[in-house]
Design an enzyme around this catalytic site. Structure first.
Site, PDB file in Angstrom:
ATOM      1  N   ILE A 149       0.848  -1.205   0.000  1.00  0.00           N
ATOM      2  CA  ILE A 149       0.000   0.000   0.000  1.00  0.00           C
ATOM      3  C   ILE A 149       0.878   1.248   0.000  1.00  0.00           C
ATOM      4  CG2 ILE A 149      -1.619   1.371   1.397  1.00  0.00           C
ATOM      5  CD1 ILE A 149      -2.803  -1.211   2.458  1.00  0.00           C
ATOM      6  N   ASP A 200      14.694   1.225  10.336  1.00  0.00           N
ATOM      7  CA  ASP A 200      13.599   0.489  10.978  1.00  0.00           C
ATOM      8  C   ASP A 200      12.847   1.506  11.830  1.00  0.00           C
ATOM      9  OD1 ASP A 200      12.077  -1.087  12.794  1.00  0.00           O
ATOM     10  OD2 ASP A 200      13.495  -2.744  12.622  1.00  0.00           O
ATOM     11  N   SER A 217      -4.156   3.283   9.166  1.00  0.00           N
ATOM     12  CA  SER A 217      -4.824   2.514  10.205  1.00  0.00           C
ATOM     13  C   SER A 217      -5.375   1.222   9.591  1.00  0.00           C
ATOM     14  CB  SER A 217      -5.930   3.391  10.807  1.00  0.00           C
ATOM     15  OG  SER A 217      -6.588   2.720  11.835  1.00  0.00           O
ATOM     16  N   LYS A 224      -3.495  -0.326  16.193  1.00  0.00           N
ATOM     17  CA  LYS A 224      -4.141   0.600  15.249  1.00  0.00           C
ATOM     18  C   LYS A 224      -5.108   1.553  15.963  1.00  0.00           C
ATOM     19  CE  LYS A 224      -2.374  -0.943  11.269  1.00  0.00           C
ATOM     20  NZ  LYS A 224      -1.445  -0.131  10.463  1.00  0.00           N
ATOM     21  N   ILE A 273      -6.237  -4.956   0.385  1.00  0.00           N
ATOM     22  CA  ILE A 273      -5.741  -4.334  -0.844  1.00  0.00           C
ATOM     23  C   ILE A 273      -5.003  -5.396  -1.662  1.00  0.00           C
ATOM     24  CG2 ILE A 273      -4.284  -2.509  -1.815  1.00  0.00           C
ATOM     25  CD1 ILE A 273      -6.803  -1.444  -0.315  1.00  0.00           C
TER      26      ILE A 273
END
Ligand code: COA
Length: 275
Positions: A26, A71, A148, A166, A195
């Site tokens: 994403i 990271d 989120s 989240k 997705i």
């Protein structure tokens, strides 16, 4: 790869967008859509080979790219990547907190360290990114997009760790919208549904069950990285200049209460009654 963008091609000309976890999934889709509207891009992730491949792809779309491995659990590394981005391409206008970790695991089986890993990447990683980017965002009067998930507001079995992380991200988004509005910084969350082609779908959709799951989504399909990319461009742009503190759900209706198996059971029953 070509992007069909509905926005003006110079909407983000001269502006810099930093995306954590921007080398895949994403987040790379979001990066591509910002590239299509002229943005300079900073991406960070853990794997240098993935960063190199993503940078090449984004440069092909015409973007100037600064890619440094970091990271999100390592505040100093993230801070360094953002300082280098500023030197190379200018201060951050839009920060996308996209880096995330997920695996399905029953709550009674997950180890404390497994739970903590997801909290560290998602929640701490998001705070680190916001904290490190603050001075640059203040300079540009920029904005933050928090990635989120439906798990933030809808309980999902075997996702207690992700739901906790989240939900924390969304509440932090609201807090920062409240606190940082005085610096002209807007904060908004996006909750994508499944997705197509992403690591999230690979991990969470059991093999062979994608079609069944799509039938339970009111719009009947998984989303695409461009669905989330276009929404990100909108929320970060002047088109959304009075929107802050908001969660936008882009999931085809997946998390609407009542979506899922029941709709199909009752539809089958109604069809039977009609004869
Ligand atoms: N089920 C249960 N526990 C798991 C697990 C799984 N599938 N995968 C990892 N863990 C646990 C490990 O056992 C370990 O706990 P322990 O020390 O008590 O044994 C802990 O999580 C950390 O695992 P490790 O592999 O050392 O962490 P990491 O920092 O290398 O990786 C993860 C972080 C676990 C979140 C990893 O899945 C990851 O890197 N994910 C990024 C990509 C991703 O998830 N994308 C989808 C986003 S939607």
């Amino acid at each position: 790869m070509n992007i069909t963008s509905y926005f003006s091609k110079d909407l983000f000309q001269g502006k810099t967008v930093f995306i954590t976890g921007g080398s895949s999934g994403i987040n790379l889709g979001i990066a591509r859509n910002f590239a299509a509207v002229g943005a300079n891009l900073g991406i960070c992730g853990r794997a240098q080979d993935k960063l190199d491949a993503a940078s090449a792809e984004l440069r092909e779309l015409g973007a100037r790219v600064s890619a440094h491995s970091a990271d999100v659990r390592d505040y100093a590394a993230l801070d360094r990547a953002m300082q280098r981005l500023k030197e190379e391409l200018g201060p951050i206008h839009t920060l996308v907190c996209g880096a995330a970790g997920n695996f399905p695991c029953p709550a009674e089986q997950i180890s404390p360290n497994g739970f903590k890993s997801v909290i560290d990447i998602d929640l701490m990683g998001t705070f680190h990114a916001c904290r490190a980017a603050f001075e640059q965002l203040k300079e540009t009067g920029g904005n933050i997009l928090f990635i989120s998930a439906g798990q933030a507001f809808m309980p999902y079995a075997f996702q207690a760790h992700v739901g906790a992380a989240k939900a924390g991200i969304d509440q932090m988004m609201r807090n920062l919208a409240l606190e940082w509005g005085r610096f002209g910084i807007r904060c908004n969350s996006i909750a994508p549904g499944p997705i197509e082609g992403t690591e999230g779908v690979r991990r969470l959709v059991p093999e062979g069950s994608a079609d069944k799951l799509k039938k339970m989504i009111p719009l009947g399909r998984f989303g695409t990285p461009d669905d989330i990319g276009q929404l990100s461009v909108f929320l970060a742009s002047p088109l959304a200049s009075y929107i802050t503190g908001t969660l936008v759900v882009a999931d085809g209706g997946q998390n609407l209460p009542g979506s899922g198996a029941w709709t199909h059971l009752i539809m089958a029953e109604m069809a039977k009654a009609k004869g």
